[in-house]
Design a protein around this motif. Sequence first.
Motif, PDB file in Angstrom:
ATOM      1  N   LYS A   1      -5.658  -3.174   1.218  1.00  0.00           N
ATOM      2  CA  LYS A   1      -4.301  -3.646   1.502  1.00  0.00           C
ATOM      3  C   LYS A   1      -3.965  -3.536   2.983  1.00  0.00           C
ATOM      4  N   THR A   2      -4.491  -2.528   3.626  1.00  0.00           N
ATOM      5  CA  THR A   2      -4.296  -2.427   5.072  1.00  0.00           C
ATOM      6  C   THR A   2      -4.938  -3.610   5.782  1.00  0.00           C
ATOM      7  N   LYS A   3      -6.147  -3.967   5.358  1.00  0.00           N
ATOM      8  CA  LYS A   3      -6.831  -5.106   5.955  1.00  0.00           C
ATOM      9  C   LYS A   3      -6.022  -6.388   5.720  1.00  0.00           C
TER      10      LYS A   3
ATOM     11  N   ALA B   1       0.832  -1.205   0.000  1.00  0.00           N
ATOM     12  CA  ALA B   1       0.000   0.000   0.000  1.00  0.00           C
ATOM     13  C   ALA B   1       0.860   1.246   0.000  1.00  0.00           C
ATOM     14  N   THR B   2       2.119   1.125   0.433  1.00  0.00           N
ATOM     15  CA  THR B   2       2.983   2.298   0.457  1.00  0.00           C
ATOM     16  C   THR B   2       3.973   2.294  -0.697  1.00  0.00           C
TER      17      THR B   2
ATOM     18  N   ASN C   1      -2.784  -6.757   5.021  1.00  0.00           N
ATOM     19  CA  ASN C   1      -1.516  -6.761   5.745  1.00  0.00           C
ATOM     20  C   ASN C   1      -1.707  -6.902   7.250  1.00  0.00           C
TER      21      ASN C   1
ATOM     22  N   VAL D   1       1.022   5.608  -0.820  1.00  0.00           N
ATOM     23  CA  VAL D   1       0.172   5.521   0.369  1.00  0.00           C
ATOM     24  C   VAL D   1      -0.817   6.663   0.444  1.00  0.00           C
TER      25      VAL D   1
END
Length: 437
Positions: free
Chosen positions: A98-100, A8-9, A102, A14
């Motif tokens: 993507k946060t979810k 995501a970054t 990761n 990001v």
Amino acid sequence: MKRHVLGATTAGLVALSLITAGCGSSDSGKTDTANNAGAASSAPQESASAKPVTLELFQYSPEMTDAMHQMAEQYHKENPNVTINVTINQDNYYPLLKTKINAGEVPDIFMTGAYNDNKTYQDYSYDLTNEPFMANIADSAKTGVTLDGKVLGYPLILQSYSFIYNKKLFADAGIKELPKTFSELEAAAKQLQAKGITPFTNGYKEWWVLEQTITPILASAGGDYAQTYADINAGKKKLSDIKELVNLFPLIDLTLKYSSGKPLETDFNTSVSDFAQGKAAILHQGSWAEDAIRKINPTIDIGFLPHPVGEDGSKAGLMVDSNIVYRVNKDSKNLKETLKFFNWLTTSEYGKNFVPKVVKQISTIKDAPFPDSQLAKDTSEYLKNGKTYPWVKGYYPDGYEQQGGQILQQYVGGVTDKDKTVAQLDSTWAKLAKAAQ
């Protein structure tokens, strides 16, 4: 299979919204959660489990919000132990997804695009190849969700886009032949203007609208798309080596020359409203826009122009593909119930009618009815007798769809010229392709 952390970054992305905009609206940043646990049971089916289960479904496409609420409620009525918790986000969808992922909080069901997203999400996608209900999905719709012989996604909708035109305004201007080249499109714009009709309304505040001007141009190059973009991703060639890319600029310039208003301040809703009210005759949008158009003007007579891609009219066509994909979390604790839901969505009477009658678009299910919409009928006609192109944006490296659109916004705003824009399109592609390796 190597499990990797999704970037995501990656490459400074990001702060950006990495969403696929095969369809969309300008409900910017809207997050909608529907919990339908309160619905009553009317015809419960056999459950995969008698225990209460909540399926987390995460997707973009906010124009589907009402439809998704209705579908989730219906499923709960028929399966009272199962609640489908639908969460819809548009502008920030991919960073949130993507946060979810990761964080180890992969939703039971999540939406992505097709093609290259198969690689991006292969470590998290259940292989649907041998699920019996997939036999009911049109084989042509499975192409974009197949990787190394495995069907890694559920293609939900067949969508199409090009320039949508107002048939009455075209008739009022005396336009008898639909334009298929840039010259013919400009001639039509002049005829409209001569009758006091604004030719184009441009929703270029939305990066995805501008991105969708790139794809038809690139698709018109033809050939082996997968190999072409594999070579570009490998650095063997640049995007600008596709000679058709330069046709992008006269197209954008033409839409700007024959429009009114401020394109970078015009969003999806405004452009659709202008078109529906007859304030402009041409709108660059897709089949997903018809419902919004008809909510404003139920009787408007519309159709798709064959999308001009240069001065060769034989290459004008319609972009048609199934790029709205559901993926089943292969490690879901509710995998059995999730697969049961997709079986219902594919084989039940409600499920087969969901896309054509509730979402009002073309279903990928073989025996589903056809939607009662003009653009869907136009799409069907193009598929039978016209030229169609796949959405080659599916071959873009992760993040390019949005960044490519944002680069074009700078061109529209006069921040960059054609040469600088081409250089940015090349360098951004190279950067993202390298990051994806």
